[in-house]
Design an enzyme around this catalytic site. Sequence first.
Site, PDB file in Angstrom:
ATOM      1  N   HIS A 175       0.842  -1.209   0.000  1.00  0.00           N
ATOM      2  CA  HIS A 175       0.000   0.000   0.000  1.00  0.00           C
ATOM      3  C   HIS A 175       0.878   1.261   0.000  1.00  0.00           C
ATOM      4  CE1 HIS A 175      -3.112   2.868   0.944  1.00  0.00           C
ATOM      5  NE2 HIS A 175      -2.472   3.230   2.029  1.00  0.00           N
ATOM      6  N   HIS A 180       0.977   5.162  -2.125  1.00  0.00           N
ATOM      7  CA  HIS A 180       1.495   6.495  -1.790  1.00  0.00           C
ATOM      8  C   HIS A 180       2.765   6.908  -2.528  1.00  0.00           C
ATOM      9  CE1 HIS A 180      -1.464   7.357   1.328  1.00  0.00           C
ATOM     10  NE2 HIS A 180      -1.362   6.079   1.680  1.00  0.00           N
ATOM     11  N   GLU A 221      -6.715   8.966  -0.194  1.00  0.00           N
ATOM     12  CA  GLU A 221      -6.841   7.512  -0.032  1.00  0.00           C
ATOM     13  C   GLU A 221      -7.880   6.888  -0.983  1.00  0.00           C
ATOM     14  OE1 GLU A 221      -5.142   5.317   1.700  1.00  0.00           O
ATOM     15  OE2 GLU A 221      -4.038   6.504   3.170  1.00  0.00           O
TER      16      GLU A 221
HETATM   17 FE   LIG Z   1      -2.681   5.050   3.001  1.00  0.00          FE
END
Ligand SMILES: [Fe+2]
Length: 296
Positions: A175, A180, A221
């Site tokens: 993730h 990111h 997100e």
């Molecule tokens: Fe995150």
Amino acid sequence: MTEQTEHATLLDRVDEHAVLAAADEAAFDRNTLVRLDPDHPGFRDREYRARRNRIAQIAVEYRPGADIPDAPYTPQEHEVWRTICEALAPAHEEHACAEYLACVERLGLPRDRIPQLREVTEKVEALCGFRLEPVAGLVEPRVFLESLANGVFLSTQYIRHHSTPLYTPEPDVVHEIVGHAVTLASGRLAELNRLVGRAVRRARTAEELERLSRVYWFTVEFGVLREGGRVKAYGTGLLSSAGELEAMHTAELRPLDLEAASRQQYDPTHFQPVLFCAASFDEMYEALKRYLLNRS
Ligand SMILES: [Fe+2]
């Protein structure tokens, strides 16, 4: 085992799974640095838990500015990364926004092994000035979000358990990197992340912090936008999961309204039933920038 009182519980920024870290290095106990819930896929795997502890120790000992030590990933864990990349490649082609796909090209991260945070941060910093710094687990929302103001993304370094390559109960290095780090190679997305951090720094009340956390959730997100008449993802939680990318098309899409997003409750443990959809990347960028600059 040290007393629980000698540890600080790192509050989860995504779900309710808590990770323990030493508050006082003198009280450091490597055997209990990471505590997994009994329902965690790696709970019964002693080697996995030991490795999680070693990786958490890297973060506890890390000093900003130093090179990030390599994590001791196993061949099986590199295989997990390969499996995820194979599932995500077609999902990205189909569901990711153009800005994200351009960042993937620009970074050229390996798909056949887990890249070390050290090499990822070198590439991202050279492009847009953002650095990754390792953390042992989930940190308090204010700490996590404020660090963005300094161009620092606090990143976990462990990978999910190999028994569930397409599922993780907590944010892992997949993730952090696929979501990111890749988006932080975009000048405009990196700028928005910094503006989130600065707005959080100015937040004087818990309520204002909560509102900004929700805006972060529904944009950075889980943000979606329209491109060529189709709904595409720019949110990192969507982009790091093939399952989330498929599920976003079943969500109720509301026009991007950041005031509404700041009041919208969410459950991080399930696919999101409500998403805020911008008319374009440009609209999202302008609206989020304006919103964040106007928070006092
Ligand atoms: Fe995150």
